[in-house]
Scaffold this active site. Structure first.
Site, PDB file in Angstrom:
ATOM      1  N   GLY A  31       7.794 159.710   2.217  1.00 26.59           N
ATOM      2  CA  GLY A  31       8.601 158.526   1.984  1.00 26.59           C
ATOM      3  C   GLY A  31       9.775 158.793   1.065  1.00 26.59           C
ATOM      4  O   GLY A  31      10.125 159.944   0.795  1.00 26.59           O
ATOM      5  N   HIS A  37      15.855 164.080   5.133  1.00 23.76           N
ATOM      6  CA  HIS A  37      14.846 163.648   6.097  1.00 23.76           C
ATOM      7  C   HIS A  37      15.498 163.211   7.411  1.00 23.76           C
ATOM      8  O   HIS A  37      14.998 163.513   8.490  1.00 23.76           O
ATOM      9  CB  HIS A  37      14.037 162.471   5.537  1.00 23.76           C
ATOM     10  N   SER A 185      16.899 165.344  -2.460  1.00 28.42           N
ATOM     11  CA  SER A 185      15.483 165.227  -2.758  1.00 28.42           C
ATOM     12  C   SER A 185      15.154 163.786  -3.082  1.00 28.42           C
ATOM     13  O   SER A 185      15.982 163.068  -3.660  1.00 28.42           O
ATOM     14  CB  SER A 185      15.124 166.123  -3.956  1.00 28.42           C
ATOM     15  N   ARG A 187      13.295 162.920  -5.324  1.00 26.42           N
ATOM     16  CA  ARG A 187      13.253 162.852  -6.783  1.00 26.42           C
ATOM     17  C   ARG A 187      14.639 162.611  -7.392  1.00 26.42           C
ATOM     18  O   ARG A 187      14.737 162.200  -8.551  1.00 26.42           O
ATOM     19  CB  ARG A 187      12.658 164.138  -7.355  1.00 26.42           C
TER      20      ARG A 187
END
Length: 282
Positions: A31, A37, A185, A187
């Site tokens: 997610g 992605h 990322s 993050r």
């Protein structure tokens, strides 16, 4: 795009596709989806009749509970992005659905899973293998897509595929970077704007170190990268390893392999946020 949350519904959708002879691509994710992605999904959509994207924040691959708690959760935005890039099926199960009882399986593929991330995050790759093997068994994809940002993870998953005999192709996809060079990322969303600008120094140091290959030893290039990044306020290198790109064993000279990669993990900011990246030297 359909969203299913149970294994039974996932298998029903896949059975219908298989009965029509459709090929299936799988993009496993945790997610908090971003452009990296999206590039994996677009590749799968281009190469398969049906693309399944799993959205599951897997607890067994986190050895740090705080890291798990901090990980961003953005399911609604994730589904909107997936629909935009053409995914046909999203699988977003609960922890109870994926782990109705504790997974006690143990995976070990040294040195691939015991160095770098494996050394600093005990149990991490065992958890990765647990969840990815479950997804492979449930989806039975023809191809599975992984971002090369997680360079070591791909190497470990390849070992697992060989070990367990899954009949699928692992498709590694290039790192997608921000304009500054920072690897995309999930993050990154936890960084402030200032920290994100600081984090761009990681890839800049890696990219510049390429020019030293040939005129400097492996050890000198290693020290150049570590010292340059550590000199930036707000950055601290956890490890930097220059390794054979297939075995992930450390190399001592540039001549001992025709596939050499530098893999790094850096803490950024006051929280701090753990960021990984790599550079290919040969």
């Amino acid at each position: 795009m359909k969203v299913v949350t149970t294994i039974a519904d996932l298998r029903a959708e896949l059975a219908a596709a298989r009965s029509e002879g459709k090929t299936v691509g799988l993009v496993p994710t945790m997610g908090a989806l971003h452009a990296g992605h999206a590039s994996l999904v677009e590749r799968s959509v281009a190469e398969n009749d049906l693309t399944v994207v799993s959205i599951f924040l897997n607890p067994t691959q986190f050895n740090d509970q705080t890291d798990l708690e901090k990980y961003p959760r953005t399911l609604e935005a994730d589904c909107a992005l997936l629909e935009q890039v053409g995914a046909q099926l999203a699988f977003a199960p609960s922890v109870a659905e994926m782990y109705p009882k504790p997974d006690t399986r143990s995976f070990s593929y040294p040195p691939t899973d015991s160095v770098m991330e494996g050394a600093f995050r005990p149990g991490h790759f065992n958890g990765v293998c647990q969840i990815v093997s479950k997804l492979f068994a449930m989806v039975e994809p023809d191809r599975a897509y992984f971002g090369e940002k997680d360079f070591q993870q791909i190497a470990v998953i390849r070992r697992m595929v060989d070990d367990l005999g899954f009949g699928l192709t692992i498709v590694p996809c290039p790192v997608i970077r921000e304009e500054s060079g920072l690897a995309r990322s999930s993050r990154n969303t936890l960084l402030t704007d200032a920290e994100r600008a600081t984090a761009a120094n990681i890839y800049q140091a890696l990219a510049d170190s390429r020019a030293l290959v040939g005129s400097h030893s492996v050890a000198e290039v290693h020290d150049y990268v570590v010292n340059r990044i550590n000199a930036v306020p707000g950055l601290e290198v956890q490890y930097y390893s220059i390794v054979d790109g297939r075995t992930l064993a450390d190399v001592a000279t540039w001549q001992e392999s025709d596939d050499i990669v530098g893999c790094i993990t850096v803490y950024c900011g006051s929280q701090p946020i753990r960021l990984i990246d790599h550079i290919r030297y040969k």
